[in-house]
Design a protein around this motif. Structure first.
Motif, PDB file in Angstrom:
ATOM      1  N   SER A 114       0.839  -1.198   0.000  1.00 15.07           N
ATOM      2  CA  SER A 114       0.000   0.000   0.000  1.00 15.07           C
ATOM      3  C   SER A 114       0.874   1.249   0.000  1.00 15.07           C
ATOM      4  O   SER A 114       2.070   1.179   0.304  1.00 15.07           O
ATOM      5  CB  SER A 114      -0.924  -0.003   1.214  1.00 15.07           C
ATOM      6  OG  SER A 114      -0.182  -0.010   2.415  1.00 15.07           O
ATOM      7  N   PRO A 115       0.304   2.409  -0.347  1.00 10.56           N
ATOM      8  CA  PRO A 115       1.102   3.640  -0.375  1.00 10.56           C
ATOM      9  C   PRO A 115       1.767   3.955   0.952  1.00 10.56           C
ATOM     10  O   PRO A 115       2.862   4.498   0.995  1.00 10.56           O
ATOM     11  CB  PRO A 115       0.074   4.718  -0.753  1.00 10.56           C
ATOM     12  CG  PRO A 115      -1.052   3.989  -1.395  1.00 10.56           C
ATOM     13  CD  PRO A 115      -1.083   2.638  -0.762  1.00 10.56           C
ATOM     14  N   HIS A 116       1.097   3.619   2.036  1.00  6.12           N
ATOM     15  CA  HIS A 116       1.686   3.762   3.371  1.00  6.12           C
ATOM     16  C   HIS A 116       0.920   2.852   4.318  1.00  6.12           C
ATOM     17  O   HIS A 116      -0.217   2.453   4.041  1.00  6.12           O
ATOM     18  CB  HIS A 116       1.662   5.218   3.856  1.00  6.12           C
ATOM     19  CG  HIS A 116       0.287   5.831   3.878  1.00  6.12           C
ATOM     20  ND1 HIS A 116      -0.610   5.605   4.896  1.00  6.12           N
ATOM     21  CD2 HIS A 116      -0.340   6.660   3.014  1.00  6.12           C
ATOM     22  CE1 HIS A 116      -1.726   6.275   4.660  1.00  6.12           C
ATOM     23  NE2 HIS A 116      -1.596   6.918   3.518  1.00  6.12           N
ATOM     24  N   PRO A 117       1.525   2.470   5.429  1.00  9.62           N
ATOM     25  CA  PRO A 117       0.856   1.565   6.372  1.00  9.62           C
ATOM     26  C   PRO A 117      -0.338   2.237   7.043  1.00  9.62           C
ATOM     27  O   PRO A 117      -0.441   3.469   7.101  1.00  9.62           O
ATOM     28  CB  PRO A 117       1.940   1.251   7.402  1.00  9.62           C
ATOM     29  CG  PRO A 117       3.199   1.802   6.871  1.00  9.62           C
ATOM     30  CD  PRO A 117       2.867   2.836   5.870  1.00  9.62           C
ATOM     31  N   GLU A 118      -1.225   1.407   7.555  1.00  8.78           N
ATOM     32  CA  GLU A 118      -2.273   1.867   8.457  1.00  8.78           C
ATOM     33  C   GLU A 118      -2.081   1.117   9.779  1.00  8.78           C
ATOM     34  O   GLU A 118      -2.167  -0.108   9.815  1.00  8.78           O
ATOM     35  CB  GLU A 118      -3.664   1.571   7.893  1.00  8.78           C
ATOM     36  CG  GLU A 118      -4.030   2.450   6.702  1.00  8.78           C
ATOM     37  CD  GLU A 118      -5.453   2.185   6.208  1.00  8.78           C
ATOM     38  OE1 GLU A 118      -6.254   3.142   6.204  1.00  8.78           O
ATOM     39  OE2 GLU A 118      -5.744   1.039   5.825  1.00  8.78           O
ATOM     40  N   ILE A 119      -1.807   1.865  10.827  1.00 13.55           N
ATOM     41  CA  ILE A 119      -1.617   1.282  12.153  1.00 13.55           C
ATOM     42  C   ILE A 119      -2.418   2.100  13.148  1.00 13.55           C
ATOM     43  O   ILE A 119      -2.247   3.318  13.244  1.00 13.55           O
ATOM     44  CB  ILE A 119      -0.129   1.261  12.567  1.00 13.55           C
ATOM     45  CG1 ILE A 119       0.684   0.392  11.607  1.00 13.55           C
ATOM     46  CG2 ILE A 119       0.025   0.758  13.997  1.00 13.55           C
ATOM     47  CD1 ILE A 119       2.175   0.373  11.889  1.00 13.55           C
ATOM     48  N   GLY A 120      -3.306   1.428  13.866  1.00 14.44           N
ATOM     49  CA  GLY A 120      -4.101   2.120  14.874  1.00 14.44           C
ATOM     50  C   GLY A 120      -5.589   1.938  14.625  1.00 14.44           C
ATOM     51  O   GLY A 120      -6.017   1.120  13.813  1.00 14.44           O
ATOM     52  N   TRP A 121      -6.379   2.702  15.331  1.00 14.26           N
ATOM     53  CA  TRP A 121      -7.835   2.630  15.249  1.00 14.26           C
ATOM     54  C   TRP A 121      -8.333   3.630  14.230  1.00 14.26           C
ATOM     55  O   TRP A 121      -8.141   4.833  14.387  1.00 14.26           O
ATOM     56  CB  TRP A 121      -8.437   2.873  16.631  1.00 14.26           C
ATOM     57  CG  TRP A 121      -8.144   1.744  17.560  1.00 14.26           C
ATOM     58  CD1 TRP A 121      -7.049   1.609  18.364  1.00 14.26           C
ATOM     59  CD2 TRP A 121      -8.928   0.567  17.732  1.00 14.26           C
ATOM     60  NE1 TRP A 121      -7.097   0.417  19.042  1.00 14.26           N
ATOM     61  CE2 TRP A 121      -8.246  -0.251  18.679  1.00 14.26           C
ATOM     62  CE3 TRP A 121     -10.137   0.106  17.200  1.00 14.26           C
ATOM     63  CZ2 TRP A 121      -8.744  -1.485  19.089  1.00 14.26           C
ATOM     64  CZ3 TRP A 121     -10.634  -1.119  17.612  1.00 14.26           C
ATOM     65  CH2 TRP A 121      -9.940  -1.890  18.541  1.00 14.26           C
ATOM     66  N   VAL A 122      -8.960   3.130  13.173  1.00 12.40           N
ATOM     67  CA  VAL A 122      -9.267   3.929  11.992  1.00 12.40           C
ATOM     68  C   VAL A 122     -10.755   3.859  11.667  1.00 12.40           C
ATOM     69  O   VAL A 122     -11.336   2.770  11.637  1.00 12.40           O
ATOM     70  CB  VAL A 122      -8.446   3.432  10.777  1.00 12.40           C
ATOM     71  CG1 VAL A 122      -8.799   4.220   9.520  1.00 12.40           C
ATOM     72  CG2 VAL A 122      -6.952   3.516  11.074  1.00 12.40           C
ATOM     73  N   GLU A 123     -11.365   4.998  11.413  1.00  9.97           N
ATOM     74  CA  GLU A 123     -12.729   5.041  10.880  1.00  9.97           C
ATOM     75  C   GLU A 123     -12.681   4.727   9.387  1.00  9.97           C
ATOM     76  O   GLU A 123     -11.757   5.139   8.685  1.00  9.97           O
ATOM     77  CB  GLU A 123     -13.338   6.431  11.089  1.00  9.97           C
ATOM     78  CG  GLU A 123     -13.529   6.824  12.541  1.00  9.97           C
ATOM     79  CD  GLU A 123     -14.904   6.434  13.065  1.00  9.97           C
ATOM     80  OE1 GLU A 123     -15.736   5.946  12.263  1.00  9.97           O
ATOM     81  OE2 GLU A 123     -15.139   6.611  14.275  1.00  9.97           O
ATOM     82  N   ILE A 124     -13.687   3.986   8.906  1.00  7.50           N
ATOM     83  CA  ILE A 124     -13.723   3.628   7.496  1.00  7.50           C
ATOM     84  C   ILE A 124     -15.020   4.115   6.868  1.00  7.50           C
ATOM     85  O   ILE A 124     -16.018   4.348   7.547  1.00  7.50           O
ATOM     86  CB  ILE A 124     -13.569   2.109   7.297  1.00  7.50           C
ATOM     87  CG1 ILE A 124     -14.746   1.342   7.910  1.00  7.50           C
ATOM     88  CG2 ILE A 124     -12.251   1.628   7.911  1.00  7.50           C
ATOM     89  CD1 ILE A 124     -14.695  -0.156   7.663  1.00  7.50           C
ATOM     90  N   ASP A 125     -14.998   4.280   5.554  1.00 11.57           N
ATOM     91  CA  ASP A 125     -16.197   4.624   4.794  1.00 11.57           C
ATOM     92  C   ASP A 125     -16.878   3.332   4.359  1.00 11.57           C
ATOM     93  O   ASP A 125     -16.231   2.455   3.774  1.00 11.57           O
ATOM     94  CB  ASP A 125     -15.839   5.451   3.560  1.00 11.57           C
ATOM     95  CG  ASP A 125     -15.220   6.794   3.914  1.00 11.57           C
ATOM     96  OD1 ASP A 125     -15.706   7.428   4.875  1.00 11.57           O
ATOM     97  OD2 ASP A 125     -14.255   7.202   3.253  1.00 11.57           O
ATOM     98  N   THR A 126     -18.169   3.211   4.634  1.00 11.25           N
ATOM     99  CA  THR A 126     -18.870   1.970   4.341  1.00 11.25           C
ATOM    100  C   THR A 126     -20.121   2.221   3.520  1.00 11.25           C
ATOM    101  O   THR A 126     -20.848   3.193   3.763  1.00 11.25           O
ATOM    102  CB  THR A 126     -19.224   1.216   5.637  1.00 11.25           C
ATOM    103  OG1 THR A 126     -20.011   0.067   5.321  1.00 11.25           O
ATOM    104  CG2 THR A 126     -19.969   2.102   6.616  1.00 11.25           C
ATOM    105  N   ASP A 127     -20.366   1.341   2.548  1.00  4.14           N
ATOM    106  CA  ASP A 127     -21.586   1.410   1.749  1.00  4.14           C
ATOM    107  C   ASP A 127     -22.743   0.697   2.424  1.00  4.14           C
ATOM    108  O   ASP A 127     -23.894   0.871   2.020  1.00  4.14           O
ATOM    109  CB  ASP A 127     -21.360   0.754   0.374  1.00  4.14           C
ATOM    110  CG  ASP A 127     -20.246   1.418  -0.405  1.00  4.14           C
ATOM    111  OD1 ASP A 127     -20.023   2.621  -0.217  1.00  4.14           O
ATOM    112  OD2 ASP A 127     -19.595   0.716  -1.215  1.00  4.14           O
ATOM    113  N   ASP A 128     -22.453  -0.117   3.422  1.00  8.09           N
ATOM    114  CA  ASP A 128     -23.472  -0.958   4.044  1.00  8.09           C
ATOM    115  C   ASP A 128     -23.180  -1.067   5.534  1.00  8.09           C
ATOM    116  O   ASP A 128     -22.643  -2.057   6.016  1.00  8.09           O
ATOM    117  CB  ASP A 128     -23.447  -2.350   3.385  1.00  8.09           C
ATOM    118  CG  ASP A 128     -24.600  -3.234   3.817  1.00  8.09           C
ATOM    119  OD1 ASP A 128     -25.330  -2.854   4.764  1.00  8.09           O
ATOM    120  OD2 ASP A 128     -24.773  -4.321   3.227  1.00  8.09           O
TER     121      ASP A 128
END
Length: 236
Positions: A114-128
């Motif tokens: 990926s372009p950069h790591p994701e580490i930690g608690w992250v909100e995501i965009d969801t369709d459902d």
């Protein structure tokens, strides 16, 4: 009902996801691919169980990449074959992080850094949101999926797809099974140094995980229910 749980290393266990599966009537059989003494040399020989007789397969996370030939080349082919056959036979698969990337690869997609790591608690965009809630969800990954043909992306961040479904299977890039104990294990096994290098405060990460414990368990419970009822239970 019988669920096969593929635990790739000794660090990550199935946590609240497993607890909810048990509450829903599943008997869990856990297999560990890489034993603790081979964690830093994970190219072990491993024979995956046959698909026959399982009502569900759960593939958990791992510190490696599915395309990391020196690390997983000795056993990843067996797992991909298992997941591919399960999908063909209509056995539901729930893939988590590395497990989602393995599911992607098995069904004809691909995985890249990926372009950069994701580490930690992250909100995501969801369709459902009734299937995949916005979180925050725990993340610790360096790769991203390009989805297989026919897969539907359900949630995402600016970095990558966070959830997808295909047939009776679901893959999530985040970690709904995460607990404070597992995060502590990550940090003790080199994760602290990784966090510092990437500008993440490891103590704050652990404290945030502890703070969100009740919410994380509730979110995991909801996700398992939605997966079983709406994806795994869907007509083939």
């Amino acid at each position: 009902m019988r669920a096969l749980v593929i635990q790739h290393d000794h660090v990550t266990d199935i946590g609240p996801v497993g607890a909810r599966l048990v509450e829903r009537g599943y008997r869990l059989s856990v297999v560990t691919v890489v034993p603790e003494h081979r964690h830093h040399a994970p190219d072990v020989a491993f024979d995956f169980p046959a698909v026959d007789g399982w009502d569900l397969i759960v593939s958990l996370g791992a510190p490696w990449s599915v395309y990391d030939e020196p690390a997983v080349g000795s056993w990843i082919g067996g797992e991909l074959a298992l997941l591919r056959k399960a999908h063909r036979l209509g056995v539901p698969v729930f893939g988590v992080c590395f497990g989602a990337q393995a599911l992607t690869t098995a069904l004809g997609g691909s995985v890249e850094a990926s372009p950069h790591p994701e580490i930690g608690w992250v909100e995501i965009d969801t369709d459902d949101p009734a299937l995949i809630g916005p979180g925050p969800w725990f993340q610790w990954h360096y790769d991203r999926c390009h989805l297989p043909p026919g897969a539907a992306g359900v949630a995402r961040t600016s970095v990558c797809t966070q959830a997808f479904r295909l047939g009776r299977s679901l893959g999530v890039q985040f970690h709904p099974e995460m607990t404070t104990t597992t995060v502590r294990r990550y940090l003790e096994l080199g994760g602290t140094e990784e966090c510092v290098r990437l500008g993440v405060d490891p103590e704050a990460l652990l404290a945030r995980t502890r703070e969100l414990g009740s919410m994380a368990r509730a979110n995991a419970r909801h996700l398992v229910d939605a997966f079983l009822d709406r994806v795994a239970g869907a007509a083939g």
